[in-house]
Design an enzyme around this catalytic site. Structure first.
Site, PDB file in Angstrom:
ATOM      1  CG  ASP A 196      -0.269  -0.134   2.535  1.00  0.00           C
ATOM      2  OD1 ASP A 196       0.738  -0.877   2.609  1.00  0.00           O
ATOM      3  OD2 ASP A 196      -0.713   0.494   3.514  1.00  0.00           O
ATOM      4  CD  GLU A 222       3.346  -1.258   7.467  1.00  0.00           C
ATOM      5  OE1 GLU A 222       3.535  -1.243   8.699  1.00  0.00           O
ATOM      6  OE2 GLU A 222       3.508  -0.243   6.772  1.00  0.00           O
TER       7      GLU A 222
END
Ligand code: NI
Length: 403
Positions: free
Chosen positions: A93, A151
């Site tokens: 991400d 994350e």
């Protein structure tokens, strides 16, 4: 030249030159990393990234499961011989930041940027998979590639675990690029290496009123101030100075901008960072006890809500030692022991359940300005040199952990 001989089963003297093969993958790595960089996606929205990775992994013959924990995926590479299962983890991400690098491959998504290097992590793991697909017959066991979403909000690993990606896994390994270290450097430490990061919101309820008649109100601004100061003693006066922890109030909200109103409600938002689970529980309890005690003593009440983060990242000591041996062969004395980092990472969700190692790969190059800190709008890293080194190191570690 490093010749992988010891993990070859029944192959006699067949040699496999990993370094040359990694170097041959560099154009593909740069293309993938810069494509991901140009098209960053926020937590749980990594649909394009995830689909591209899944396509790549399917094309090279891995067994892919898509859409785990919304936008995560798992790809299994079963070797030619039975053996252990090693999980390679990468996060995918990006962050809500507007990029200022001016790079040719800068983000085209408004307000979204790969400012932490997860574009690199995904690329590295995907190319370790490519490498292994070329030597599948020689691999004893299974290498399982797990690409996790979200994350940055430490919410992606746990649902991946709940979906079963760790089932049958013996060891895990992962890496994070690190712009505080020059490219060519590798860092690791055994034991606790990244903190547990928990977020809390403290809400104080007093009694609103006219600012000129404080005796008729219960002033949540003054009470909040006492609480903020008292919270500073939890680390400085109540915690063993040898241990490491942080309590920070990051946001204070009260009132609506008036000069003459005592607000009825005040809100404090903060974070707790710890390495030791006992201390973590103790401080969670004490933050509330201290705040509610002060609030009660001053005629108000307090409530707290926690958004628990991941636990601390703890590296398995014997596996860390093995990792050191591998890294030393590659980078010599550029292998360093990194100090504990107060930042959190939900790699902890995997390492908390299965022994493994999470290491740092230096990625900064000051000569090209690619040395800004992570989460900076100008963040970029030396991908030409970092990607091959990180890919070779991760591949060699995964192969070693299969033993
Ligand atoms: Ni990161």
């Amino acid at each position: 030249m490093f010749v992988v001989r010891d993990m070859l089963l029944g192959m006699g003297t067949v040699a496999f030159d990993l370094k040359d093969r990694v170097q041959a993958l560099l154009p593909s790595m740069l293309e993938m990393r810069r494509d991901f960089h140009r098209h960053p996606e926020l937590a749980f929205q990594e649909r394009r990234t995830s689909a591209k990775l899944a396509d790549h992994l399917e094309k090279i013959g891995l067994e892919v499961t898509r859409n785990i924990a919304e936008t995560g995926l798992m790809a299994r590479l079963k070797g030619g011989k039975p053996g252990k299962t090693v999980m390679v983890r990468a996060d995918i991400d990006a962050l809500p930041i507007t990029e200022t690098t001016g790079a040719a491959y800068a983000s085209v998504a408004p307000g979204v940027m790969h400012a932490c290097g997860h574009d690199g992590h995904a690329t590295i793991a995907a190319h370790v998979a490519t490498l292994f697909s070329q030597m599948r017959d020689q691999i004893a066991g299974e290498v399982r590639f797990v690409f996790q979403p979200a994350e940055e909000i430490v919410q992606g690993a746990k649902p991946m675990v709940e979906a079963g990606v760790l089932e049958g896994v013996d060891r895990v390994v992962g890496l994070h690029l690190f712009n505080q270290l020059p490219v060519g450097t590798v860092g690791v430490r055994p034991g606790p290496s990244m903190a547990a990061a928990d977020a809390f919101t403290l809400t104080l309820h007093g009694k609103g009123g006219h600012a000129a008649s404080p005796h008729l109100a219960v002033d949540t601004v003054v009470i909040a101030s006492h609480i903020i100061v008292a919270l500073q003693t939890l680390v400085s006066r109540e915690t063993d100075p040898v241990g490491t922890s942080v309590v920070t109030i990051a946001t204070v909200t009260a009132g609506d901008g008036a000069h003459n109103i005592i607000p009825e409600v005040a809100e404090l938002k903060g974070t707790l960072r710890t390495f030791d689970p006992t201390l973590r529980e103790h401080l969670m309890r004490r933050i509330y006890n201290l705040a509610s005690g002060i609030a009660a003593a001053m005629g108000a009440s307090a409530e707290i809500s926690w958004r628990p983060g991941s636990p601390a990242v703890v590296n398995d000591a014997p596996l860390t030692e093995r990792f050191r041996g591998i890294a030393r062969e590659l980078v010599g004395d550029k292998l360093i022991e990194t100090p504990p980092v107060m930042g959190g990472d939900d790699m902890a969700e995997f390492l908390n359940r299965v022994p493994g190692v999470y290491f740092w790969v230096g990625s900064a190059d000051a000569s090209t300005g690619r040395d800004k800190p992570h989460h900076h709008p100008g963040f970029d890293f030396d991908d030409e040199r970092t990607l091959p080194l990180a890919t070779e190191l991760l591949a060699r570690t995964a192969l070693d952990f299969l033993k």
